[in-house]
Design an enzyme around this catalytic site. Structure first.
Site, PDB file in Angstrom:
ATOM      1  CE  LYS B  80     -68.289 -41.768 -91.330  1.00 25.22           C
ATOM      2  NZ  LYS B  80     -67.775 -42.519 -92.507  1.00 25.22           N
ATOM      3  CB  SER B 171     -64.143 -42.798 -91.967  1.00 26.34           C
ATOM      4  OG  SER B 171     -65.214 -42.881 -92.879  1.00 26.34           O
ATOM      5  CB  SER B 195     -65.707 -45.589 -94.466  1.00 24.98           C
ATOM      6  OG  SER B 195     -64.459 -44.964 -94.593  1.00 24.98           O
TER       7      SER B 195
END
Lengths: 461, 461
Positions: B80, B171, B195
């Site tokens: 990420k 996210s 997330s």
């Protein structure tokens, strides 16, 4: 005073003089560099310093019109070598990270640079961030630290400026020594146990450990997430205020403190009082006398018994979080990690995760209680250290009087003014409830005036 | 199955095949790159990818003798784009950090690289760290994220691989989508609210949010210090175990779990159950039926009323910590920060530091209580999401069922196997006491076999 002696000024004094046109930033910085030239061999506060780069920064800053300068424009600051700066390497006093150079500014560094960078406002933001590599304020260099700000062993090179046979304290050794020795007006450090308050006391300077998490720790290498806090060193509370402004430190409501007369202090000797040496006992007694002589009430307060476990809880959190946070270095280069930190990962002390949770949860439960107790007083008065800086450079001194406040997340300020039996400086601590940092600074300013005037120790260059 | 279809394998399966000599790392990686080539235009999971660099890594890894390979040697992993990698830029989906390239590996990345880097052991440590820029496992690339892993708005480019008109969640949008779409076997994400668990559910994969602080968060940009946690995505629990090993996740004592028969689950519908849509109600009902059919007890447990405030406490912590942690970006480039994050710094919601402390202290007091309650059961069964992934890409979905566990710091695993009324995947969560991550993984492995076999949703490439 000409530029020659400008190194003696506080940052607030120097910036006022620069703004008034009485001194250039280059002139100021040259004065500091001469001081460093003379003193560095005895004190050894710097892990990294590049004098040409400092002068280059100063000359660039001098070219900025007065109208476009931020509040910290030209303020020289020294940075503990566990805080990332994109213009200088960050080595953590660890051979694992020798010459390591992450191109990253810590949040604290971004905030400080920006406080002088108003004139960049019209550039695109990428350009702003790139430009911030050129420091406003002046990034003087990186100061020595105990390994990862976590080892009890000091950086071998760094000596107490008031007596080179004694430790400057740790782990923010170089920051405390540089400010105490007039080599930098202001420095950043960190505190996990007593790493800001202890070197503050040992070097005769003001140092604040703000409320935990009140200043972003982004870009400060983690030793213990629940304990590490950015700290600030200066020779006057005005300078701490300057940095506190840049950091956006603010209380919910303005302080009601109006002066020492009528103020109420709680003297907390704490559960470790029996460890206090003669110097600290004397300093606390003098502090109480001075405050009372100026019209304050000082009431001795015993914290509830449940606070007695705090030093033990602190140590368990320190070691068990160390297991998590030093695991990468342990895996990659265990042989380059000190036995103390290897021991955290190897669970030498035998603390498991259950012990960690018990400690974390027990400390958490005490935080609202200390807020409530401290909130009844103008501030808590409590020792900073067990005594003046001990002899030798290996051991950076005991943090017994600091660890409970570190665990409780309260703001703490070391106020200098006293001395031990060999004449070394000793400070005492003021403590307030969490997020009452600005109130505490306001109180420390008035208290500091009295302690510095009447406490018995004088700062000499 | 030849190398052509190797992208369909889990990491455990692929690594076994490579170790057995049945496939090269380059062959495996080429298969993934072909999958990415075909699918990237529809899914858009990548914030940064350099195919030549991936092949270069793979070829270098293939040259290492089998006897000198670490356990994750050649495992491709997606990261990420809020986690620092010294071989790739990290941009946080923010124009402020466009093309920013800090030369720093997050702790999680160092641990992963080292798990394949045994053969470097004899080099000096600086050289080791330098060499670690060449990734073992293979660093596939950086995956898309909501701005700073904090904004509720998804990365505009990323679509749910099971239906491009729907969000992949956030996210950790790209990590969930890449693993769900067979473009990467394993990915790192983060969780502050939901997330990791939400994109796990929306993309039909396993995802774990470990105990807070059990994995070092060093090098993960801070959104909320008390909430952010590294997360892991994979299509099988064996793969989560591989990464958990590299991360050093361990419980104090071995799990006593021996199988579903005789296990005891607590069904916690929680205070937000009324928000659950048809898909989640169906998934939970099926999950209970399946567990009972295989001999487990499932008991519905109402948490004490004091837990009802958790969503509100979570939101207060999120916003007030955001005030601290987004202050640098707010100062430097407010106009490039989303209104949501500007609002945190500007206190749009009106929460002051007193509210923050009340929330922090209240949550802290509940943590030992949830440990005690969860400790009475094999695991807690609870919803992951309110329903299948909603239509549209703007909003990444509601985290109502995740935020309480994020605040409580317990480990949570999303287990896939169910589907909503349009056929999109839905998972359910298993929760254990803090630092019972390995126990939870063991339970999730057996539970997952049943849910994947009997839950009604099938994973198709």
């Amino acid at each position: 005073m000409g530029s020659d002696d400008a190194y003696l000024l506080t940052a607030s004094e120097a910036l006022a003089k620069i703004r008034a046109g009485g001194m250039t930033i280059e002139g100021y910085v040259r004065s500091l560099l001469r001081r460093i030239d003379v003193r560095d061999v005895d004190v050894g506060a710097w892990a990294y310093i590049d004098k040409d780069y400092i002068l280059q920064q100063a000359r660039a800053l001098d070219k900025v019109p007065m109208s476009r300068r931020g509040p910290l424009h030209g303020m020289p600051i020294a940075v503990k070598d566990v805080i990332y700066t994109k213009d200088m390497p960050t080595a953590h006093n660890s051979p694992i990270y020798k010459d390591d150079f992450p191109k990253l500014d810590a949040a604290s560094i971004i905030l400080l640079r920006h406080a002088g960078a108003l004139f960049l406002g019209n550039l695109p933001s990428t350009a702003i961030l790139m430009s911030l590599s050129l420091a406003y304020p002046v990034n003087l260099g990186k100061t020595t630290t105990a390994e990862f700000a976590a080892s009890y062993t000091g950086p071998a090179s760094t000596r107490n400026p008031h007596n080179p046979a004694r430790t400057p304290g740790g782990s923010s050794s170089g920051s405390g020594a540089a400010v105490g020795d007039f080599q930098a007006p202001v420095a950043l450090g960190t505190q996990t146990g007593g790493s800001t308050i202890r070197p503050g006391s040992f070097n005769g300077v003001y140092s604040i450990k703000p409320t935990w998490n009140a200043v972003s720790r982004e870009g400060l290498k983690i030793s213990s997430l629940m304990l590490d806090t950015i700290g600030i060193f200066a020779r006057g509370v005005d300078d701490l205020d300057l940095v506190a402004d840049a950091f956006g430190l603010q209380d919910d409501e303005a302080s009601a403190f109006t002066g020492i007369k009528g103020a109420r202090f709680a003297l907390c000797k704490t559960v470790v009082w029996t460890m206090a040496g003669e110097g600290t006992r004397h300093a606390i007694a003098r502090a109480v006398d001075i405050l009372r002589a100026h019209g304050a009430e000082v009431e001795e307060v015993d914290l509830p018994r449940e606070f007695d476990d705090l030093p033990r809880w602190h140590n368990i959190v320190l070691q068990t979080e160390g297991e998590t946070f030093f695991l990468p270095e342990h895996r990659v280069a265990k042989e380059k990690l000190s036995p103390q930190l290897v021991g955290y990962v190897d669970r030498k002390a035998g603390y498991d995760r259950r012990a960690q949770l018990k400690a974390l949860d027990s400390i958490s439960a005490l935080r609202p209680k200390i807020d409530e107790i401290a909130g009844r007083y103008t501030a808590i008065l409590t020792p900073s250290v067990i005594d003046e800086a001990p002899e030798g450079l290996e051991f950076t001194g005991d943090s017994a009087f600091c660890v409970s406040w570190s665990a409780l997340h309260t703001p703490v300020i070391n106020v200098p003014g006293f001395q031990g039996h060999t004449g070394m400086p000793i400070g005492v601590s003021l403590v307030a409830p969490r997020y009452r940092d600005r109130h505490l600074l306001k109180v420390a300013k008035e208290v500091g005036k009295l302690f510095e005037a009447e406490g018995g120790w004088k700062r000499n260059a």
